[in-house]
Design a protein around this motif. Structure first.
Motif, mmCIF file in Angstrom:
data_model
loop_
_atom_site.group_PDB
_atom_site.id
_atom_site.type_symbol
_atom_site.label_atom_id
_atom_site.label_comp_id
_atom_site.label_asym_id
_atom_site.label_seq_id
_atom_site.Cartn_x
_atom_site.Cartn_y
_atom_site.Cartn_z
ATOM 1 N N SER A 59 -2.067 -19.791 -58.879
ATOM 2 C CA SER A 59 -2.571 -19.288 -57.587
ATOM 3 C C SER A 59 -2.244 -17.796 -57.478
ATOM 4 C CB SER A 59 -1.891 -20.022 -56.424
ATOM 5 O OG SER A 59 -0.504 -19.695 -56.394
ATOM 6 N N GLY A 60 -2.769 -17.164 -56.452
ATOM 7 C CA GLY A 60 -2.413 -15.768 -56.187
ATOM 8 C C GLY A 60 -0.948 -15.644 -55.784
ATOM 9 N N THR A 61 -0.456 -16.667 -55.104
ATOM 10 C CA THR A 61 0.953 -16.667 -54.693
ATOM 11 C C THR A 61 1.850 -16.694 -55.930
ATOM 12 O OG1 THR A 61 0.240 -17.957 -52.773
ATOM 13 C CG2 THR A 61 2.606 -17.812 -53.151
ATOM 14 N N LEU A 64 1.882 -13.209 -57.616
ATOM 15 C CA LEU A 64 2.790 -12.241 -56.980
ATOM 16 C C LEU A 64 4.245 -12.570 -57.306
ATOM 17 C CD1 LEU A 64 0.932 -12.185 -53.572
ATOM 18 C CD2 LEU A 64 1.413 -10.114 -54.902
ATOM 19 N N THR A 85 -1.374 -8.702 -43.833
ATOM 20 C CA THR A 85 -1.758 -9.325 -45.089
ATOM 21 C C THR A 85 -1.648 -10.814 -44.897
ATOM 22 O OG1 THR A 85 -1.292 -9.479 -47.466
ATOM 23 C CG2 THR A 85 0.627 -9.195 -46.026
ATOM 24 N N PHE A 86 -2.120 -11.561 -45.885
ATOM 25 C CA PHE A 86 -1.865 -12.997 -45.869
ATOM 26 C C PHE A 86 -0.381 -13.191 -46.175
ATOM 27 C CE2 PHE A 86 -2.035 -17.214 -48.089
ATOM 28 C CZ PHE A 86 -2.220 -17.952 -46.936
ATOM 29 N N ALA A 88 1.352 -14.882 -47.978
ATOM 30 C CA ALA A 88 1.791 -15.082 -49.375
ATOM 31 C C ALA A 88 2.438 -13.831 -49.965
ATOM 32 C CB ALA A 88 0.608 -15.508 -50.239
ATOM 33 N N THR A 89 1.974 -12.649 -49.543
ATOM 34 C CA THR A 89 2.551 -11.409 -50.086
ATOM 35 C C THR A 89 4.046 -11.374 -49.790
ATOM 36 O OG1 THR A 89 0.464 -10.389 -49.347
ATOM 37 C CG2 THR A 89 2.144 -8.914 -50.256
ATOM 38 N N VAL A 142 -1.347 -3.794 -50.545
ATOM 39 C CA VAL A 142 -2.350 -4.872 -50.508
ATOM 40 C C VAL A 142 -3.727 -4.227 -50.360
ATOM 41 C CG1 VAL A 142 -3.122 -6.914 -49.231
ATOM 42 C CG2 VAL A 142 -0.675 -6.389 -49.378
ATOM 43 N N ASP A 168 -1.278 -6.115 -54.774
ATOM 44 C CA ASP A 168 -1.840 -7.380 -54.313
ATOM 45 C C ASP A 168 -3.355 -7.176 -54.262
ATOM 46 O OD1 ASP A 168 -2.878 -9.537 -52.945
ATOM 47 O OD2 ASP A 168 -1.124 -9.792 -51.664
ATOM 48 N N CYS A 170 -5.488 -9.627 -54.494
ATOM 49 C CA CYS A 170 -6.016 -10.983 -54.275
ATOM 50 C C CYS A 170 -7.372 -10.976 -53.574
ATOM 51 C CB CYS A 170 -5.013 -11.808 -53.469
ATOM 52 S SG CYS A 170 -3.600 -12.320 -54.464
ATOM 53 N N GLN A 171 -7.704 -9.884 -52.874
ATOM 54 C CA GLN A 171 -8.990 -9.815 -52.173
ATOM 55 C C GLN A 171 -9.900 -8.748 -52.794
ATOM 56 O OE1 GLN A 171 -8.438 -9.382 -47.925
ATOM 57 N NE2 GLN A 171 -7.032 -11.118 -47.807
ATOM 58 N N TYR A 194 -8.632 -18.328 -55.225
ATOM 59 C CA TYR A 194 -8.868 -19.342 -54.178
ATOM 60 C C TYR A 194 -10.395 -19.443 -53.990
ATOM 61 C CZ TYR A 194 -8.372 -21.784 -49.747
ATOM 62 O OH TYR A 194 -8.447 -22.714 -48.738
ATOM 63 N N LYS A 197 -12.680 -16.652 -52.493
ATOM 64 C CA LYS A 197 -12.559 -15.247 -52.917
ATOM 65 C C LYS A 197 -13.851 -14.766 -53.601
ATOM 66 C CE LYS A 197 -8.186 -14.523 -51.852
ATOM 67 N NZ LYS A 197 -7.894 -14.940 -50.472
ATOM 68 N N TYR A 322 -5.835 -11.032 -40.173
ATOM 69 C CA TYR A 322 -5.153 -12.250 -39.781
ATOM 70 C C TYR A 322 -4.690 -12.047 -38.347
ATOM 71 C CZ TYR A 322 -5.570 -13.055 -44.721
ATOM 72 O OH TYR A 322 -6.108 -13.211 -45.963
HETATM 73 C C1 PLP Z 1 -3.865 -10.666 -49.720
HETATM 74 C C2 PLP Z 1 -3.552 -12.012 -50.325
HETATM 75 N N1 PLP Z 1 -2.396 -12.169 -50.979
HETATM 76 C C3 PLP Z 1 -2.077 -13.340 -51.548
HETATM 77 C C4 PLP Z 1 -2.902 -14.433 -51.472
HETATM 78 C C5 PLP Z 1 -2.461 -15.738 -52.052
HETATM 79 O O1 PLP Z 1 -3.364 -16.294 -52.958
HETATM 80 P P1 PLP Z 1 -3.457 -17.875 -53.159
HETATM 81 O O2 PLP Z 1 -4.029 -18.465 -51.925
HETATM 82 O O3 PLP Z 1 -4.376 -18.027 -54.350
HETATM 83 O O4 PLP Z 1 -2.097 -18.360 -53.454
HETATM 84 C C6 PLP Z 1 -4.124 -14.315 -50.815
HETATM 85 C C7 PLP Z 1 -5.060 -15.440 -50.735
HETATM 86 O O5 PLP Z 1 -5.365 -15.999 -49.744
HETATM 87 C C8 PLP Z 1 -4.450 -13.069 -50.207
HETATM 88 O O6 PLP Z 1 -5.589 -12.915 -49.532
#
Ligand code: PLP
Length: 380
Positions: A59-61, A64, A85-86, A88-89, A142, A168, A170-171, A194, A197, A322
């Motif tokens: 995953s993106g999480t 990172l 940010t989401f 997860a960062t 990000v 980051d 991820c987007q 995800y 994306k 968000y």
């Molecule tokens: C900016 C950002 N960072 C991290 C993530 C985490 O990615 P994932 O959902 O694949 O774990 C996302 C995804 O939603 C994201 O948009």
């Protein structure tokens, strides 16, 4: 008219045969966890990003987290990122045992404000008697919504204070900064695949890109229980592997990504044209240094909750990316950061409205959405 925020089905139907062939190959090879289809995608995505290594993960999480772990971020460290940010960062930082430290964003780009980054590091440096021990260890800019942060000053500041930079991205698959692909400017670039994306898997997946061979090999070990070879574990790792189906799907979809990103850009251009000059509405601004890939097309509006509800009644499905900045989430209450700590991030987060955005959006859907936004924001 009913306009979805995101339409994965239409895209799937446009590539159905290719996808089913690719999935059948994984089944025929029983290559389910890691394996040749992941390796093939890693090679292709590295080429796409013009980078030497790509490490596919779950995953993106994971991406990172592994990047930070491989850079040696651990308990007691601080890592700088942004509040908009989401989550997860920040979670990736916390799951290394480190603490997130936030820097406010720029009001035009919604990305890390390099001036505020410099102010923070200057003040930390001045306070610190043993700078190397008390200074933050890394910075995670990000690339929010698909536009890169202003990387040159961020990289320069990072170099000056000896911090690693983890992007980051991820987007931001395929986004450019002064012609350079997102995810290739720092020590590592982290991507999420995800499903929603710009490059989305058919399940969970992510990747880290890097030009650093040592970092890549550390991440390969960590994602696979620290294995150097089967059942010989050189470090304590985790299971953060990408699965074979995702590798195969992503290889198919990567071929279409440039056209899909181009379509998103065209859609954004039309939205911008139709919504420009509308009182009380701020459209996204593509900076001179950037090639924005519009993962999210976010406008800003006053009374946005009301606007979103009314757009919903008219069949236009919107999102908010968000609604609550990370420093104000309950999960991070222990940091003790109150409302007002990051005024720009808080202000824009209270105004964002993400309009429907995907490559297959039709001109008719964009015009209808823009008409509804106009009608619902006009004073009369
Ligand atoms: C900016 C950002 N960072 C991290 C993530 C985490 O990615 P994932 O959902 O694949 O774990 C996302 C995804 O939603 C994201 O948009």
């Amino acid at each position: 008219m009913n306009i979805p925020f995101l339409d994965l089905k239409t895209q799937y139907l446009s590539i159905k045969d290719e996808i089913q062939d690719a999935l059948n190959k994984v089944l025929d090879n029983t290559a389910f966890a890691g394996g040749p289809f992941v390796a093939q995608f890693e090679k292709e995505f590295a080429e796409f990003c013009q980078v030497e290594h790509c490490v596919g993960v779950g995953s993106g999480t994971d991406a990172l987290w592994l990047a930070l772990l491989a850079l040696g971020v651990g308990p007691g460290d601080e890592v700088i990122t942004v509040p908009d940010t989401f989550i997860a960062t920040a979670e990736a930082i916390s799951y290394c045992g480190a603490t997130p430290v936030f820097v406010d964003v720029d009001e035009k780009t919604y990305n890390m404000d390099p001036n505020k980054l410099e102010d923070l590091l200057k003040s930390r440096h001045a306070l610190s008697s043993t700078p190397s021990e008390r200074m933050p260890k890394a910075i995670i800019p990000v690339h929010l919504f698909g536009q890169t942060a202003d990387m040159d000053p961020i990289l320069e500041i990072a170099k000056k204070y000896g911090l690693s930079v983890v992007e980051d991205a991820c987007q931001a698959h395929g986004a450019l900064y002064k012609g350079k692909p997102a995810g290739t400017m720092g020590a590592a670039g982290c991507f999420s695949f995800y499903p929603g994306k710009n490059l989305g898997a058919y399940g969970e997946a992510g990747a880290v890109t890097t030009n650093n061979a040592e970092l890549a090999s550390k991440m390969r070990m960590i994602r696979d229980h620290g294995q150097e070879k089967k059942y010989y574990h050189g470090c304590i790792g985790w299971n953060a592997r990408m699965d074979g189906f995702q590798g195969a799907v992503l290889s198919v979809k990567l071929k279409h990504l440039p056209a899909w990103n181009e379509a998103r850009r065209k859609n954004a251009e039309l939205y911008n044209k139709l919504l420009s000059g509308l009182e009380g509405v701020i459209t996204p601004k593509e900076m001179d240094y950037a090639r924005h890939v519009y993962h999210i097309y976010a406008i800003r509006a006053q009374k946005r909750d009301d606007l979103i509800a009314k757009l919903g009644e008219k069949g236009v499905n919107c999102g908010i990316h968000y609604p609550v900045p990370v420093h104000l989430q309950n999960a991070y209450a222990s940091l003790g950061l109150k409302a007002g700590s990051f005024p720009v991030a808080e202000k824009v987060a209270s105004e964002f409205v993400s309009l429907p955005m995907f490559a297959e959006l039709t001109e008719e859907q964009i015009r209808y959405t823009a008409d509804m936004v106009k009608a619902l924001t006009s004073k009369s």
